[in-house]
Scaffold this motif. Structure first.
Motif, PDB file in Angstrom:
ATOM      1  N   ALA A  48     -32.543   3.158  15.691  1.00  9.93           N
ATOM      2  CA  ALA A  48     -33.309   4.045  16.563  1.00  9.93           C
ATOM      3  C   ALA A  48     -34.655   3.428  16.920  1.00  9.93           C
ATOM      4  O   ALA A  48     -35.083   3.487  18.077  1.00  9.93           O
ATOM      5  N   SER A  49     -35.298   2.818  15.959  1.00 14.19           N
ATOM      6  CA  SER A  49     -36.614   2.214  16.193  1.00 14.19           C
ATOM      7  C   SER A  49     -36.524   1.084  17.202  1.00 14.19           C
ATOM      8  O   SER A  49     -37.319   1.002  18.137  1.00 14.19           O
ATOM      9  N   ARG A  50     -35.559   0.222  16.998  1.00 13.08           N
ATOM     10  CA  ARG A  50     -35.408  -0.907  17.918  1.00 13.08           C
ATOM     11  C   ARG A  50     -35.065  -0.443  19.328  1.00 13.08           C
ATOM     12  O   ARG A  50     -35.505  -1.048  20.298  1.00 13.08           O
ATOM     13  N   SER A  51     -34.309   0.644  19.437  1.00 14.93           N
ATOM     14  CA  SER A  51     -33.894   1.112  20.768  1.00 14.93           C
ATOM     15  C   SER A  51     -35.059   1.669  21.579  1.00 14.93           C
ATOM     16  O   SER A  51     -34.993   1.709  22.800  1.00 14.93           O
ATOM     17  N   VAL A  52     -36.129   2.086  20.901  1.00 15.40           N
ATOM     18  CA  VAL A  52     -37.295   2.604  21.624  1.00 15.40           C
ATOM     19  C   VAL A  52     -38.469   1.621  21.602  1.00 15.40           C
ATOM     20  O   VAL A  52     -39.572   1.969  22.001  1.00 15.40           O
ATOM     21  N   GLY A  53     -38.226   0.417  21.125  1.00 20.35           N
ATOM     22  CA  GLY A  53     -39.256  -0.612  21.146  1.00 20.35           C
ATOM     23  C   GLY A  53     -40.199  -0.629  19.965  1.00 20.35           C
ATOM     24  O   GLY A  53     -41.186  -1.353  19.983  1.00 20.35           O
TER      25      GLY A  53
END
Length: 85
Positions: A30-35
């Protein structure tokens, strides 16, 4: 994200490596998907350590997570403020 962070902490307190690893994996994605890359990397480190058992996690893992989580939440709050303006 706050629920996952609480779940990760609960897993650490309970010594539940499976919960810690699974929760860190979810937060990482989730973190990586929102930068929020620093948070994603902190979660990746926790996930990897959890594969070796909760005792492999160090205070440094949690400190890195806390710092990255705090920064990600602050960035999100700033973004929401700008969007509302």
């Amino acid at each position: 994200a706050r629920q996952h962070a609480a779940g990760l902490r609960a897993g650490l307190q309970d010594g539940d490596a499976a919960t810690v690893g699974a929760t860190a994996h979810k937060l990482k994605s989730a973190s990586r998907s929102v930068g929020a890359l620093a948070l994603g990397e902190a979660c990746a480190a926790i996930e990897a350590a959890a594969l070796d058992g909760v005792t492999a996690l160090t205070p440094a893992h949690l400190a890195r997570f806390d710092a990255a989580f705090g920064e990600a939440m602050a960035q999100l709050a700033r973004h929401l403020e700008l969007a509302a303006a």
